[in-house]
Design a protein around this motif. Structure first.
Motif, PDB file in Angstrom:
ATOM      1  N   GLN A  76      39.261 -23.746 -11.562  1.00  0.00           N
ATOM      2  CA  GLN A  76      40.330 -23.675 -10.715  1.00  0.00           C
ATOM      3  C   GLN A  76      40.262 -24.523  -9.166  1.00  0.00           C
ATOM      4  O   GLN A  76      40.162 -24.327  -8.729  1.00  0.00           O
ATOM      5  N   ASN A  77      40.146 -25.672  -9.460  1.00  0.00           N
ATOM      6  CA  ASN A  77      39.460 -26.827  -8.726  1.00  0.00           C
ATOM      7  C   ASN A  77      38.784 -26.518  -7.619  1.00  0.00           C
ATOM      8  O   ASN A  77      39.320 -26.779  -6.356  1.00  0.00           O
ATOM      9  N   ILE A  78      38.119 -25.563  -7.769  1.00  0.00           N
ATOM     10  CA  ILE A  78      36.903 -24.958  -7.242  1.00  0.00           C
ATOM     11  C   ILE A  78      35.887 -25.859  -7.647  1.00  0.00           C
ATOM     12  O   ILE A  78      34.407 -26.540  -6.510  1.00  0.00           O
ATOM     13  N   PHE A  79      35.436 -26.166  -8.768  1.00  0.00           N
ATOM     14  CA  PHE A  79      33.678 -26.566  -9.116  1.00  0.00           C
ATOM     15  C   PHE A  79      35.069 -27.963 -10.337  1.00  0.00           C
ATOM     16  O   PHE A  79      35.641 -27.778 -10.905  1.00  0.00           O
ATOM     17  N   LEU A  80      33.757 -28.626 -10.282  1.00  0.00           N
ATOM     18  CA  LEU A  80      33.813 -29.767 -11.393  1.00  0.00           C
ATOM     19  C   LEU A  80      32.367 -29.891 -11.736  1.00  0.00           C
ATOM     20  O   LEU A  80      31.628 -29.964 -11.031  1.00  0.00           O
ATOM     21  N   VAL A  81      32.719 -29.898 -13.366  1.00  0.00           N
ATOM     22  CA  VAL A  81      30.972 -30.447 -14.025  1.00  0.00           C
ATOM     23  C   VAL A  81      31.282 -31.660 -14.584  1.00  0.00           C
ATOM     24  O   VAL A  81      32.066 -31.750 -15.378  1.00  0.00           O
ATOM     25  N   LEU A  82      30.179 -32.104 -14.094  1.00  0.00           N
ATOM     26  CA  LEU A  82      29.284 -33.067 -14.382  1.00  0.00           C
ATOM     27  C   LEU A  82      29.050 -34.211 -15.470  1.00  0.00           C
ATOM     28  O   LEU A  82      28.052 -33.029 -15.012  1.00  0.00           O
ATOM     29  N   ARG A  83      28.814 -34.583 -16.258  1.00  0.00           N
ATOM     30  CA  ARG A  83      27.950 -34.421 -17.321  1.00  0.00           C
ATOM     31  C   ARG A  83      27.473 -36.310 -17.469  1.00  0.00           C
ATOM     32  O   ARG A  83      28.363 -37.615 -16.843  1.00  0.00           O
ATOM     33  N   LEU A  88      24.381 -31.558 -18.119  1.00  0.00           N
ATOM     34  CA  LEU A  88      26.138 -31.617 -17.064  1.00  0.00           C
ATOM     35  C   LEU A  88      25.270 -31.096 -15.161  1.00  0.00           C
ATOM     36  O   LEU A  88      23.960 -29.531 -15.500  1.00  0.00           O
ATOM     37  N   VAL A  89      25.819 -31.027 -14.246  1.00  0.00           N
ATOM     38  CA  VAL A  89      25.447 -30.260 -12.819  1.00  0.00           C
ATOM     39  C   VAL A  89      26.979 -30.282 -12.825  1.00  0.00           C
ATOM     40  O   VAL A  89      28.182 -30.433 -12.867  1.00  0.00           O
ATOM     41  N   GLN A  90      27.015 -28.803 -11.804  1.00  0.00           N
ATOM     42  CA  GLN A  90      27.962 -28.286 -10.827  1.00  0.00           C
ATOM     43  C   GLN A  90      28.181 -28.658  -9.362  1.00  0.00           C
ATOM     44  O   GLN A  90      27.040 -28.717  -8.769  1.00  0.00           O
ATOM     45  N   VAL A  91      29.170 -29.365  -9.468  1.00  0.00           N
ATOM     46  CA  VAL A  91      29.617 -29.878  -8.570  1.00  0.00           C
ATOM     47  C   VAL A  91      30.931 -29.030  -7.224  1.00  0.00           C
ATOM     48  O   VAL A  91      31.515 -29.272  -8.024  1.00  0.00           O
ATOM     49  N   VAL A  92      30.066 -28.929  -6.320  1.00  0.00           N
ATOM     50  CA  VAL A  92      31.580 -27.786  -5.737  1.00  0.00           C
ATOM     51  C   VAL A  92      32.480 -28.593  -5.373  1.00  0.00           C
ATOM     52  O   VAL A  92      32.422 -29.690  -4.277  1.00  0.00           O
ATOM     53  N   ILE A  93      34.125 -28.674  -5.515  1.00  0.00           N
ATOM     54  CA  ILE A  93      34.975 -29.483  -4.953  1.00  0.00           C
ATOM     55  C   ILE A  93      34.802 -29.073  -3.211  1.00  0.00           C
ATOM     56  O   ILE A  93      35.427 -27.794  -2.921  1.00  0.00           O
ATOM     57  N   PRO A  94      35.641 -29.643  -2.173  1.00  0.00           N
ATOM     58  CA  PRO A  94      35.564 -29.273  -0.247  1.00  0.00           C
ATOM     59  C   PRO A  94      36.849 -28.486  -0.567  1.00  0.00           C
ATOM     60  O   PRO A  94      37.411 -29.492  -0.622  1.00  0.00           O
ATOM     61  N   GLN A  95      36.587 -28.039   0.025  1.00  0.00           N
ATOM     62  CA  GLN A  95      38.227 -26.932   0.662  1.00  0.00           C
ATOM     63  C   GLN A  95      38.445 -27.889   1.479  1.00  0.00           C
ATOM     64  O   GLN A  95      39.729 -27.639   2.561  1.00  0.00           O
TER      65      GLN A  95
END
Ligand code: ASP
Length: 653
Positions: A76-83, A88-95
């Motif tokens: 939902q354009n809020i989180f991105l999971v980077l590998r 894996l780690v969760q990245v919070v997309i700044p709003q």
């Protein structure tokens, strides 16, 4: 398979169980386990990142980090999971409006694009932790982001649960390598090889020496690949193994040699073979069989992965004759019983035609295996398919008997088994209710081989029906020894060929037989078997030039001129020596539980020996062949093939 765990992990589904759970724990924590037990490797030295994606935990809270990795997915354009390879780690997309450019990069970059992000490690809001994810307590509050490279439309998703054909995986191997499964296999392989080097070189004084890969054709053994040279009519060959060189190193006084050696065999396609493969190749001077066996047991024990039960040594051993008689093969799978039993004596006065027939011949025997609970698990059609298998592959009749089970689908022949034979079988084979016995009759070796194959077929069938015969966590090593030195040649049984290679020394107690009954000579060869696969083999070598010459020229009828360098060397004070080679690909395949050896090789060849990624082997224009004085003589039906040479490439299916 491995693939599905990743998505389970990311989506935060329920706790994975069984093999999947094992792999999750394995893949993500293994490198850390390794680190804590020895030195932690510096995964982020010399590069743009400060940390790997998989290593961040609550202990990193508040740290400013820079990560580089591939976009696994976005929510939902809020989180991105980077590998990355580590996890894996969760990245919070700044709003916020002020971070619009960062948001744009992270929201627009397609999945599998490679990005660099910098930000702070923060804890996830209460209730949003993901216990299934090793980094599930934290996330990254991003400040800056850079798209390092965008990813075009992929031929397949890099998610293990997405099924893809092996041909497609091999064609895009560089993408396939991004999977956690392949990362795990290759990294485990690297770790084991490192430990082997450590054990051999640092602990036991072995010298790592590279031997040539441009060599010449030599007698015996597998078929070699031929390499043209610029001298008219002269060819190199790629060595099937460094065998001669390692023996020559012994003559040269390098008395403990080892090499991670690439070997080449042009043997056509076989499911568990590759035209090029890797051996851990070893040779020692002044050693006997016991010495080599202890060395290998120590080597495997030392390099064995930490997450598996430690290996118990010494490994058991069995003679070739015993292996054939009890398991019908020289590579017995000793993880389960179902051994072959000789029941000839019980059937001397049988009325069953094919049993009678077999027993009337020299070497004729009746053999049996008992399939525990077979009557419960196997269906009539299974028994029929087992019988058909024996008939099709071995031209051999197999008789199912249900000595205790109340089954009436016995064949009419089975009913002619006398009561005393039935009770004899029950006693001898310790038959329980619901067991099925398979009888085969014929020449000893053939009857054993067929039952050996059926033993494995039945194990597969029973396991397919839910019975666990072979514990997946069990590693059952076995030495097989006392092989015959020679076998009758397949194409001309009147002549002899080496059972292994012509440099294998005869058993000292059989030396005299060499001159009288060479077929009866046992060798000083040993094979190492793991769970029914041969993973290594070697021997004490002939170090006497005259004996070697006699075996080559007189018994094997080989052209000794081709080996004059070796014969000459043996005459110059060659020390007694012996060695072994472990098939690294097969060993790692078994250790990782991979379905094929191609899964533990970074860039393997296809079943037909092709590199599906680069499409090797490839054609060369005639002018490039000229310096080698060779011309292609195209088979008559190859017009289509010839004209397709310049067409776009289509991978094999
Ligand atoms: N060179 C042998 C092989 O490749 C192994 C050995 O005898 O050491 O099978």
């Amino acid at each position: 398979m491995f693939s599905c765990w990743l998505s389970l992990l990311c989506r935060g589904f329920s706790t994975p169980t069984g093999r999947i759970a094992h792999l999750i724990r394995g893949s993500l924590s293994r490198t850390l386990v390794l680190g804590s037990q020895r030195r932690t490797p510096e995964f982020s030295s010399f590069v743009a990142r400060t940390n790997t994606c998989g290593e961040l935990r609550s202990s990193h809270l508040g740290q400013e980090v820079t990560l580089c990795g591939w976009i696994q997915y976005r929510r939902q354009n809020i989180f991105l999971v980077l590998r990355d390879f580590h996890g894996l780690v969760q990245v919070v997309i700044p709003q916020e409006e002020s971070a619009a450019s960062v948001k744009k990069i992270l929201c627009e970059a397609p999945v599998e694009s490679v990005v660099q992000v910098s930000g702070t490690v923060i804890s996830r809001p209460p209730g949003q932790e993901n216990p299934k994810m090793p980094t599930g307590e934290i996330e990254i509050k991003v400040k800056t982001a850079e798209l390092l490279n965008s990813c075009k439309k992929l031929p397949f998703e890099i998610k293990d649960f997405v099924k893809k054909t092996e041909a497609l995986r091999l064609q895009y191997r560089y993408l396939d390598l991004r999977s956690f499964q392949m990362q795990y296999n290759l990294r485990l392989r690297s770790q084991m090889v490192m430990k082997m080097r450590e054990y051999l070189c640092n602990l036991h004084g072995f010298v790592d020496i590279e031997t040539p890969t441009l060599f010449k054709r030599t007698p015996g053994g597998a078929k070699e690949f031929v390499i043209p040279s610029r001298e008219p009519g002269k060819f190199y060959c790629l060595p099937q193994s460094p065998q001669q060189f390692k023996q020559l190193l012994m003559v040269g006084g390098v008395d403990r040699y080892f090499q991670v050696a690439r070997c080449y065999r042009d043997e056509g396609s076989r499911p568990d073979r590759q035209p090029e493969f890797t051996q851990i190749d070893i040779e020692m001077s002044f050693v006997d069989q016991t010495g080599i066996r202890s060395l290998i047991e120590g080597l495997l024990q030392y390099s064995w992965p930490n997450d598996k039960d430690p290996l118990l040594v010494p490994f058991p051993s069995m003679t070739f004759v015993e292996a054939l008689a009890s398991y019908g093969t020289d590579k017995p799978d000793t993880r389960f019983g179902m051994k072959i039993v000789d029941i000839s004596d019980m059937f001397r006065n049988t009325e069953v035609g094919f049993l009678q027939d077999a027993l009337s011949k020299p070497q004729g025997a009746v053999k049996a295996i008992c399939i525990s609970e077979g009557a419960k698990y196997l269906k009539r059609k299974d028994i029929e398919s087992i019988r058909k298998f024996a008939a099709d592959h071995f031209n051999q009749e197999v008789l199912p008997v249900f000595p205790k089970a109340d089954r009436n689908w016995n064949t009419p022949v089975a009913q002619s088994i006398l009561e005393e034979q039935r009770s004899g079988l029950i006693r001898l084979m310790e038959i329980q209710e619901a067991d099925v016995v398979l009888l085969a009759a014929g020449e000893h070796e053939k009857a054993c081989s067929v039952l050996g194959k059926l033993r494995l077929e039945c194990a597969d069938l029973l396991e397919a029906r839910g019975l666990v015969l072979r514990d997946p966590a069990l590693f059952s090593f076995l030495w097989v020894v006392d092989f015959p030195l020679f076998l009758p040649k397949e194409e001309n049984p009147g002549e002899l060929e080496s059972a292994h290679h012509p440099f294998t020394a005869p058993h000292p107690s059989d030396l005299q037989l060499l001159y009288t009954e060479p077929k009866k000579v046992r060798s000083q060869h040993y094979d190492l078997v793991l769970n029914g696969s041969e993973i290594g083999g070697g021997s004490i070598r002939i170090h006497d030039a005259e004996l070697q010459r006699y075996i080559l020229a007189t018994l094997l009828k080989e052209d000794v001129k081709l080996l004059s360098h070796l014969l000459q060397a043996l005459g110059f004070g060659a020390p007694p020596h012996g060695g072994i080679a472990l098939g690294l690909d097969r060993l790692i395949c078994l250790v990782t539980g991979a379905p094929s050896i191609r899964d533990v090789i970074a860039f393997p060849k296809s079943f037909r020996g092709h590199d599906l990624m680069s499409s090797a082997p490839d054609s060369l224009p005639p002018e490039e062949l000229k310096p080698y004085h060779i011309q292609v003589s195209w088979p008559a039906d190859s017009e289509a093939e010839k004209s397709s040479l310049n067409q776009p490439y289509h991978p094999e299916n």
